[in-house]
Design a protein around this motif. Structure first.
Motif, PDB file in Angstrom:
ATOM      1  N   GLN A   1      48.140  31.961  42.976  1.00 23.98           N
ATOM      2  CA  GLN A   1      47.741  33.353  42.782  1.00 23.98           C
ATOM      3  C   GLN A   1      48.855  34.153  42.117  1.00 23.98           C
ATOM      4  O   GLN A   1      50.017  34.111  42.542  1.00 23.98           O
ATOM      5  CB  GLN A   1      47.409  33.993  44.139  1.00 23.98           C
ATOM      6  CG  GLN A   1      47.038  35.464  44.064  1.00 23.98           C
ATOM      7  CD  GLN A   1      45.704  35.707  43.398  1.00 23.98           C
ATOM      8  OE1 GLN A   1      44.713  35.028  43.705  1.00 23.98           O
ATOM      9  NE2 GLN A   1      45.637  36.673  42.484  1.00 23.98           N
ATOM     10  N   VAL A   2      48.489  34.878  41.075  1.00 25.54           N
ATOM     11  CA  VAL A   2      49.382  35.840  40.440  1.00 25.54           C
ATOM     12  C   VAL A   2      48.741  37.217  40.594  1.00 25.54           C
ATOM     13  O   VAL A   2      47.599  37.422  40.163  1.00 25.54           O
ATOM     14  CB  VAL A   2      49.613  35.520  38.958  1.00 25.54           C
ATOM     15  CG1 VAL A   2      50.364  36.650  38.263  1.00 25.54           C
ATOM     16  CG2 VAL A   2      50.358  34.201  38.813  1.00 25.54           C
ATOM     17  N   SER A   3      49.446  38.132  41.211  1.00 22.68           N
ATOM     18  CA  SER A   3      48.940  39.485  41.417  1.00 22.68           C
ATOM     19  C   SER A   3      49.924  40.473  40.800  1.00 22.68           C
ATOM     20  O   SER A   3      51.118  40.430  41.096  1.00 22.68           O
ATOM     21  CB  SER A   3      48.776  39.779  42.909  1.00 22.68           C
ATOM     22  OG  SER A   3      47.831  38.904  43.497  1.00 22.68           O
ATOM     23  N   VAL A   4      49.391  41.354  39.955  1.00 20.21           N
ATOM     24  CA  VAL A   4      50.217  42.361  39.288  1.00 20.21           C
ATOM     25  C   VAL A   4      49.743  43.729  39.755  1.00 20.21           C
ATOM     26  O   VAL A   4      48.640  44.154  39.422  1.00 20.21           O
ATOM     27  CB  VAL A   4      50.126  42.235  37.761  1.00 20.21           C
ATOM     28  CG1 VAL A   4      51.090  43.228  37.099  1.00 20.21           C
ATOM     29  CG2 VAL A   4      50.412  40.815  37.323  1.00 20.21           C
ATOM     30  N   SER A   5      50.578  44.384  40.532  1.00 17.70           N
ATOM     31  CA  SER A   5      50.178  45.662  41.117  1.00 17.70           C
ATOM     32  C   SER A   5      51.413  46.463  41.507  1.00 17.70           C
ATOM     33  O   SER A   5      52.436  45.898  41.890  1.00 17.70           O
ATOM     34  CB  SER A   5      49.313  45.418  42.359  1.00 17.70           C
ATOM     35  OG  SER A   5      49.011  46.647  42.994  1.00 17.70           O
ATOM     36  N   SER A   6      51.277  47.790  41.430  1.00 19.40           N
ATOM     37  CA  SER A   6      52.365  48.664  41.875  1.00 19.40           C
ATOM     38  C   SER A   6      52.154  49.077  43.326  1.00 19.40           C
ATOM     39  O   SER A   6      52.970  49.793  43.886  1.00 19.40           O
ATOM     40  CB  SER A   6      52.445  49.889  40.967  1.00 19.40           C
ATOM     41  OG  SER A   6      51.206  50.562  40.926  1.00 19.40           O
TER      42      SER A   6
ATOM     43  N   GLN B   1      55.289  43.702  40.102  1.00 17.85           N
ATOM     44  CA  GLN B   1      54.914  45.016  39.588  1.00 17.85           C
ATOM     45  C   GLN B   1      54.581  44.933  38.102  1.00 17.85           C
ATOM     46  O   GLN B   1      55.073  44.034  37.406  1.00 17.85           O
ATOM     47  CB  GLN B   1      56.045  46.010  39.806  1.00 17.85           C
ATOM     48  CG  GLN B   1      56.290  46.346  41.264  1.00 17.85           C
ATOM     49  CD  GLN B   1      57.323  47.452  41.423  1.00 17.85           C
ATOM     50  OE1 GLN B   1      58.127  47.713  40.534  1.00 17.85           O
ATOM     51  NE2 GLN B   1      57.291  48.109  42.570  1.00 17.85           N
ATOM     52  N   PRO B   2      53.770  45.844  37.604  1.00 16.06           N
ATOM     53  CA  PRO B   2      53.504  45.879  36.155  1.00 16.06           C
ATOM     54  C   PRO B   2      54.809  45.947  35.369  1.00 16.06           C
ATOM     55  O   PRO B   2      55.740  46.669  35.744  1.00 16.06           O
ATOM     56  CB  PRO B   2      52.685  47.156  35.992  1.00 16.06           C
ATOM     57  CG  PRO B   2      52.002  47.329  37.308  1.00 16.06           C
ATOM     58  CD  PRO B   2      52.999  46.863  38.331  1.00 16.06           C
TER      59      PRO B   2
ATOM     60  N   TYR C   1      55.986  37.400  30.801  1.00 18.28           N
ATOM     61  CA  TYR C   1      56.731  38.652  30.718  1.00 18.28           C
ATOM     62  C   TYR C   1      55.756  39.814  30.565  1.00 18.28           C
ATOM     63  O   TYR C   1      54.600  39.629  30.215  1.00 18.28           O
ATOM     64  CB  TYR C   1      57.673  38.643  29.511  1.00 18.28           C
ATOM     65  CG  TYR C   1      58.756  37.611  29.527  1.00 18.28           C
ATOM     66  CD1 TYR C   1      58.659  36.457  28.748  1.00 18.28           C
ATOM     67  CD2 TYR C   1      59.895  37.776  30.303  1.00 18.28           C
ATOM     68  CE1 TYR C   1      59.668  35.502  28.741  1.00 18.28           C
ATOM     69  CE2 TYR C   1      60.912  36.828  30.311  1.00 18.28           C
ATOM     70  CZ  TYR C   1      60.784  35.696  29.527  1.00 18.28           C
ATOM     71  OH  TYR C   1      61.786  34.753  29.535  1.00 18.28           O
ATOM     72  N   SER C   2      56.266  41.024  30.802  1.00 16.67           N
ATOM     73  CA  SER C   2      55.475  42.246  30.599  1.00 16.67           C
ATOM     74  C   SER C   2      54.105  42.128  31.243  1.00 16.67           C
ATOM     75  O   SER C   2      53.079  42.433  30.608  1.00 16.67           O
ATOM     76  CB  SER C   2      55.343  42.534  29.094  1.00 16.67           C
ATOM     77  OG  SER C   2      56.615  42.675  28.500  1.00 16.67           O
ATOM     78  N   LEU C   3      54.088  41.695  32.468  1.00 18.22           N
ATOM     79  CA  LEU C   3      52.818  41.469  33.153  1.00 18.22           C
ATOM     80  C   LEU C   3      52.044  42.761  33.349  1.00 18.22           C
ATOM     81  O   LEU C   3      52.624  43.834  33.578  1.00 18.22           O
ATOM     82  CB  LEU C   3      53.061  40.777  34.482  1.00 18.22           C
ATOM     83  CG  LEU C   3      53.341  39.276  34.359  1.00 18.22           C
ATOM     84  CD1 LEU C   3      54.034  38.741  35.588  1.00 18.22           C
ATOM     85  CD2 LEU C   3      52.053  38.520  34.098  1.00 18.22           C
ATOM     86  N   LYS C   4      50.717  42.637  33.245  1.00 22.71           N
ATOM     87  CA  LYS C   4      49.808  43.762  33.380  1.00 22.71           C
ATOM     88  C   LYS C   4      48.852  43.517  34.545  1.00 22.71           C
ATOM     89  O   LYS C   4      48.611  42.354  34.907  1.00 22.71           O
ATOM     90  CB  LYS C   4      48.994  43.923  32.094  1.00 22.71           C
ATOM     91  CG  LYS C   4      49.822  44.069  30.829  1.00 22.71           C
ATOM     92  CD  LYS C   4      48.917  44.095  29.604  1.00 22.71           C
ATOM     93  CE  LYS C   4      49.731  44.234  28.322  1.00 22.71           C
ATOM     94  NZ  LYS C   4      48.863  44.257  27.118  1.00 22.71           N
ATOM     95  N   PRO C   5      48.277  44.568  35.103  1.00 27.72           N
ATOM     96  CA  PRO C   5      47.306  44.363  36.188  1.00 27.72           C
ATOM     97  C   PRO C   5      46.166  43.432  35.793  1.00 27.72           C
ATOM     98  O   PRO C   5      45.674  42.663  36.631  1.00 27.72           O
ATOM     99  CB  PRO C   5      46.810  45.784  36.481  1.00 27.72           C
ATOM    100  CG  PRO C   5      47.963  46.656  36.110  1.00 27.72           C
ATOM    101  CD  PRO C   5      48.590  45.988  34.913  1.00 27.72           C
TER     102      PRO C   5
END
Length: 121
Positions: free
Chosen positions: A116-121, A13-14, A83-87
């Protein structure tokens, strides 16, 4: 035969964190620069962070203060703590190493297979 094997990607998650690892295997004499690149869909591959054998680091501006690159020379392994990953950090992340293999006269570039790194809510 030298190989780079990555691990640690996934969905987060973001605001979350992930740690990527990349281990070099094979008959290796020396590794100088190690790095992480990333490629988002429809975009060119981008250099994210580099680290020299002496531990000097550099980062692309968009990740400064949020990502940390480190390495364990005894294990021929490079890490990327995020850290503090963003979409907008969503991408396939590739490790890179400039390696002198045994019985070789010069260093050569090697790449991991990507994670793969995916940042999503």
């Amino acid at each position: 035969q030298v190989q780079l094997v990555e691990s640690g990607g996934g969905l987060v998650q973001p605001g979350g964190s992930l740690r990527l690892s990349c281990a070099a295997s094979g008959t290796i004499v020396s590794i100088n620069v190690m790095a992480w690149y990333r490629q988002a869909p429809g975009k060119q591959r981008e250099l994210v962070a580099t680290i020299t054998s002496g531990g000097n680091t550099n980062y692309v501006d968009s990740v400064k203060g949020r990502f940390t690159i480190s390495r364990d020379n005894a294990k021929n392994t490079v890490y990327l703590q995020m850290y503090s990953l963003k979409p907008e950090d969503t991408a396939v992340y590739y490790c890179y190493a400039h390696i002198l293999p045994q019985f070789s006269a010069s260093y050569a570039p090697y790449w991991g297979q990507g994670t793969q790194v995916s940042v999503s809510s």
